[in-house]
Design a protein around this motif. Structure first.
Motif, mmCIF file in Angstrom:
data_model
loop_
_atom_site.group_PDB
_atom_site.id
_atom_site.type_symbol
_atom_site.label_atom_id
_atom_site.label_comp_id
_atom_site.label_asym_id
_atom_site.label_seq_id
_atom_site.Cartn_x
_atom_site.Cartn_y
_atom_site.Cartn_z
ATOM 1 N N HIS A 1 1.227 -1.422 -0.577
ATOM 2 C CA HIS A 1 0.282 0.031 0.372
ATOM 3 C C HIS A 1 1.217 1.168 -0.202
ATOM 4 C CE1 HIS A 1 -3.289 2.314 0.686
ATOM 5 N NE2 HIS A 1 -3.282 3.216 1.661
ATOM 6 N N PHE A 2 1.781 1.339 0.422
ATOM 7 C CA PHE A 2 3.068 2.635 0.734
ATOM 8 C C PHE A 2 3.692 2.324 -0.229
ATOM 9 C CE2 PHE A 2 4.141 2.834 5.732
ATOM 10 C CZ PHE A 2 3.065 3.433 5.885
ATOM 11 N N ALA A 3 3.672 1.475 -1.890
ATOM 12 C CA ALA A 3 4.509 1.085 -1.835
ATOM 13 C C ALA A 3 3.643 2.644 -3.306
ATOM 14 C CB ALA A 3 4.463 0.250 -2.863
ATOM 15 N N GLN A 4 2.232 1.933 -3.361
ATOM 16 C CA GLN A 4 1.123 2.008 -4.663
ATOM 17 C C GLN A 4 0.920 3.649 -4.057
ATOM 18 O OE1 GLN A 4 -2.878 0.378 -4.264
ATOM 19 N NE2 GLN A 4 -0.985 -1.997 -4.772
ATOM 20 N N MET A 5 1.005 4.046 -2.805
ATOM 21 C CA MET A 5 0.344 5.939 -2.575
ATOM 22 C C MET A 5 2.259 6.187 -3.198
ATOM 23 S SD MET A 5 -2.794 5.230 -1.500
ATOM 24 C CE MET A 5 -3.003 4.331 -3.230
ATOM 25 N N GLY A 6 3.314 5.792 -2.785
ATOM 26 C CA GLY A 6 4.559 6.751 -2.559
ATOM 27 C C GLY A 6 5.042 7.135 -1.842
ATOM 28 N N VAL A 7 4.513 6.155 -0.351
ATOM 29 C CA VAL A 7 4.865 6.737 0.697
ATOM 30 C C VAL A 7 6.091 6.081 0.916
ATOM 31 C CG1 VAL A 7 4.843 7.244 3.195
ATOM 32 C CG2 VAL A 7 2.856 7.030 1.462
ATOM 33 N N GLU A 8 7.234 6.689 0.798
ATOM 34 C CA GLU A 8 8.601 6.102 1.392
ATOM 35 C C GLU A 8 9.112 5.962 3.078
ATOM 36 O OE1 GLU A 8 11.554 7.629 -0.675
ATOM 37 O OE2 GLU A 8 10.097 6.816 -3.071
ATOM 38 N N SER A 9 9.800 5.454 3.720
ATOM 39 C CA SER A 9 9.649 5.158 5.448
ATOM 40 C C SER A 9 10.440 6.272 5.448
ATOM 41 C CB SER A 9 10.455 3.834 4.946
ATOM 42 O OG SER A 9 12.193 3.998 4.725
ATOM 43 N N HIS A 10 11.213 6.929 5.195
ATOM 44 C CA HIS A 10 12.426 8.445 5.314
ATOM 45 C C HIS A 10 11.348 9.039 5.381
ATOM 46 C CE1 HIS A 10 12.110 10.924 1.859
ATOM 47 N NE2 HIS A 10 12.263 9.979 1.333
ATOM 48 N N MET A 11 10.339 9.154 4.808
ATOM 49 C CA MET A 11 9.329 10.540 5.102
ATOM 50 C C MET A 11 9.061 9.952 6.794
ATOM 51 S SD MET A 11 6.898 9.899 1.666
ATOM 52 C CE MET A 11 7.994 10.367 -0.142
ATOM 53 N N PHE A 12 8.185 9.214 7.349
ATOM 54 C CA PHE A 12 7.753 9.090 8.806
ATOM 55 C C PHE A 12 8.445 8.170 9.415
ATOM 56 C CE2 PHE A 12 6.945 5.006 5.888
ATOM 57 C CZ PHE A 12 7.369 4.337 7.250
ATOM 58 N N ALA A 13 10.221 7.272 9.386
ATOM 59 C CA ALA A 13 10.723 6.691 10.248
ATOM 60 C C ALA A 13 12.317 7.727 10.520
ATOM 61 C CB ALA A 13 11.301 5.322 9.520
ATOM 62 N N SER A 14 12.008 8.331 9.312
ATOM 63 C CA SER A 14 13.627 8.675 10.308
ATOM 64 C C SER A 14 13.825 9.807 11.444
ATOM 65 C CB SER A 14 13.923 10.491 8.820
ATOM 66 O OG SER A 14 14.501 9.415 7.240
ATOM 67 N N GLN A 15 12.676 10.822 11.076
ATOM 68 C CA GLN A 15 12.559 11.270 12.791
ATOM 69 C C GLN A 15 12.550 10.142 13.898
ATOM 70 O OE1 GLN A 15 9.220 13.529 14.310
ATOM 71 N NE2 GLN A 15 9.883 15.615 14.201
ATOM 72 N N TRP A 16 11.864 9.361 13.811
ATOM 73 C CA TRP A 16 12.001 7.873 14.189
ATOM 74 C C TRP A 16 13.364 7.649 15.130
ATOM 75 C CZ3 TRP A 16 7.523 4.340 12.310
ATOM 76 C CH2 TRP A 16 5.905 4.804 12.513
ATOM 77 N N PHE A 17 13.671 6.990 14.813
ATOM 78 C CA PHE A 17 15.365 7.266 14.356
ATOM 79 C C PHE A 17 16.208 7.750 14.700
ATOM 80 C CE2 PHE A 17 14.894 2.976 11.441
ATOM 81 C CZ PHE A 17 14.251 2.760 12.368
ATOM 82 N N LEU A 18 16.027 9.402 14.602
ATOM 83 C CA LEU A 18 17.380 10.503 14.771
ATOM 84 C C LEU A 18 17.369 10.398 15.818
ATOM 85 C CD1 LEU A 18 18.176 11.945 11.492
ATOM 86 C CD2 LEU A 18 19.429 10.080 12.915
ATOM 87 N N THR A 19 15.768 10.692 16.946
ATOM 88 C CA THR A 19 15.536 11.834 17.531
ATOM 89 C C THR A 19 15.286 9.991 18.830
ATOM 90 O OG1 THR A 19 13.476 11.065 17.519
ATOM 91 C CG2 THR A 19 14.597 13.394 16.462
ATOM 92 N N LEU A 20 14.987 9.006 18.998
ATOM 93 C CA LEU A 20 14.805 7.688 19.353
ATOM 94 C C LEU A 20 13.211 7.959 19.917
ATOM 95 C CD1 LEU A 20 18.253 7.146 21.727
ATOM 96 C CD2 LEU A 20 17.410 6.281 19.115
ATOM 97 N N PHE A 21 12.520 8.441 18.900
ATOM 98 C CA PHE A 21 10.960 8.328 19.146
ATOM 99 C C PHE A 21 10.655 9.700 20.029
ATOM 100 C CE2 PHE A 21 11.438 4.107 17.454
ATOM 101 C CZ PHE A 21 10.559 3.963 16.717
ATOM 102 N N THR A 22 11.588 10.382 20.628
ATOM 103 C CA THR A 22 11.618 11.272 21.616
ATOM 104 C C THR A 22 11.010 12.841 21.284
ATOM 105 O OG1 THR A 22 14.039 12.434 21.786
ATOM 106 C CG2 THR A 22 13.325 10.324 22.731
#
Length: 478
Positions: A398-419
């Motif tokens: 579904h993400f592939a069809q919508m053009g949603v890539e993981s960096h659009m939501f998970a980059s901030q999660w990983f860099l900030t430890l979800f803070t």
């Protein structure tokens, strides 16, 4: 407590179809997995006769499966110092004068509503508990039977669930994760159930970072248990963690002890040489000062400690961020570091917060994701994509069809430890387990969030998905 909703009952033959070895007493099993329970018995007399019939079925275990109604556990929904729960299953068998009782004892945690907790075994495989019971009966001469003894084998069999092979050899079973949050919002394991809560009712604005109060209250039993662990830890040294420490951390470190335990986990407690270095670093200049100053006002604006312009909180946050930028000239300062530093400053003085921040960056591999080019970050995002494809294939497609890539939501999660976006009780718990287990926690939390919100995300388009990650998801965690 009653066993309701009969699932199945009958004799269980060996897989090879052969007969089991006859025993002088009955054999059965009872277990617990999720909200259900299994109870079983094979009732033979001491001479090998069958209670039910003289057929060869007497050689096989007789298994009865039923499910508990959820409301049966409502009386447990209160704070208590108890650490063990005994479940007794009464089984009424035709031909036996009194009910048969199987008893299963297991560890439990009754938690306050204001704290985030993840149930025990959160980061380990959640295996079914299987107990074997042996029921011995004797004839009473009146055509019925009496219970002579009920014993269990004391052998706990915890079969490993077959795990899907990941192309990256990363074994993260996110399906075993369960979040329990405050009473104001349903638990995260229930996100897929209809809820009257309207998370958009308070507007489309994202949740301010630093939102939420975390209670410092904990029971005397919790303090006693932690006191024993900490005493053992000091005797052995910080590098050798006590055997029971991981289980306690995964249940959540008491807020009053977090500052001490975090430093101990990071092996930076009482690092006087680092304290001295910090006091020198904050006197030096860095080209990052303008960027740091700009980010200070945007870090935890919802928390009273950081609200006041030029106040103690903002001043300490500026100094810790600046000191790190001077200390690590290769990385310097990157947006997102201030959220981690702020979380630490809420639990310890600035010198100690600096030491833990350095440990997180250098010893836990977080620094690699901040390096020029962000190659390590892209690697982690690629790994997340592969894990999604393996464990959440419909959401991945579904993400592939919508053009949603993981960096659009998970980059901030990983860099900030979800803070950066989530409520503080959630943030602090993630730091608990990250300091314990390191980078794998990032994937476990990310996959859990995606899984529990999967049904919602599958119904959204590109803009809706990004808004969901930015606004709706953090509010659901309150």
């Amino acid at each position: 407590m009653q066993l309701l909703d009969m699932v199945s009952m009958g004799y269980v033959k060996p897989l090879d179809g052969g007969a089991a070895n006859p025993a002088s007493n009955g054999a059965g099993n009872g277990g617990s997995n999720g909200g259900g329970a299994n109870a079983a018995c094979n009732s033979n007399s001491s001479t090998g006769g069958s209670v039910t019939s003289p057929a060869n079925f007497s050689q096989f275990p007789y298994q009865i499966k039923a499910e508990w109604k959820a409301h049966a556990f409502e009386p447990l929904n209160m704070e208590t110092p108890k650490k063990a729960l005994t479940v007794a299953v009464d089984l009424v068998i035709k031909g036996i004068q009194e009910p048969v009782r199987f008893v299963i004892e297991t560890s439990v945690a009754i938690l306050s509503q204001s704290e985030l907790r993840i149930v025990p075994n959160m980061f380990t495989n959640k295996r079914p508990l299987l107990l074997h019971f042996y029921l011995t009966l004797r004839e009473n001469g009146e055509g019925t039977w009496e219970v002579d003894s009920i014993d269990h084998s004391d052998e706990i069999v915890e079969p490993q669930a077959p795990s899907a092979a990941s192309s990256l050899s990363l074994n993260f079973n996110f399906k075993n994760w369960t979040f329990r949050n405050s009473a104001s919002v349903q638990s995260m394991q229930d996100f897929d159930e209809p809820s009257p809560t309207d998370y958009s009712s308070d507007g489309d604005e994202p949740l301010l970072s630093g939102t939420g109060e975390v209670s410092r209250n904990c029971t005397a039993a919790q303090l006693d248990e932690w006191q024993g662990i900490i005493l053992e830890w000091y005797q052995e040294g910080p590098e050798k963690r006590p055997k029971n420490l991981p289980n306690l951390v995964r249940m959540g470190i008491p807020e009053a002890l977090r500052g001490t335990v975090w430093q101990r986990l990071a092996c930076v407690e009482n690092r006087t040489e680092m304290f001295d270095s910090y006091r020198v670093l904050i006197t030096k200049e860095t080209s990052c000062e303008t960027v740091i100053q700009r980010d200070i006002n945007r870090t935890f604006p919802a928390h009273k400690f950081f609200k006041e312009n030029g106040g103690t909180g903002q001043e300490n946050l500026y100094k810790v961020s600046k000191a790190y930028a001077v200390y690590d000239t290769e990385v310097g300062y990157c947006q997102g570091l201030s959220f981690i530093a702020a979380s630490l400053l809420l639990h310890m003085p600035e010198e100690e917060a600096f030491c833990v921040l350095v440990a997180l960056m250098y010893n836990y591999g977080l620094r690699d994701m901040y390096k020029m080019g962000f190659e390590s970050l892209y690697l982690r995002l690629y790994q997340l994509n592969r894990l999604m494809k393996d464990q959440l294939p419909d959401l991945y497609e579904h993400f592939a069809q919508m053009g949603v890539e993981s960096h659009m939501f998970a980059s901030q999660w990983f860099l900030t430890l979800f803070t950066a976006r989530f409520p503080l009780y959630f943030v602090f718990y993630i730091l608990d387990v990250f300091l314990l287990d390191g980078i794998p926690v990032l994937f476990q939390v990310a996959l859990t969030l995606l899984n529990v919100c999967r049904k919602d995300l599958l119904e959204l388009d590109f803009e809706g998905i990004l808004k969901y990650f930015r606004v709706t998801l953090p509010k659901k965690c309150r």
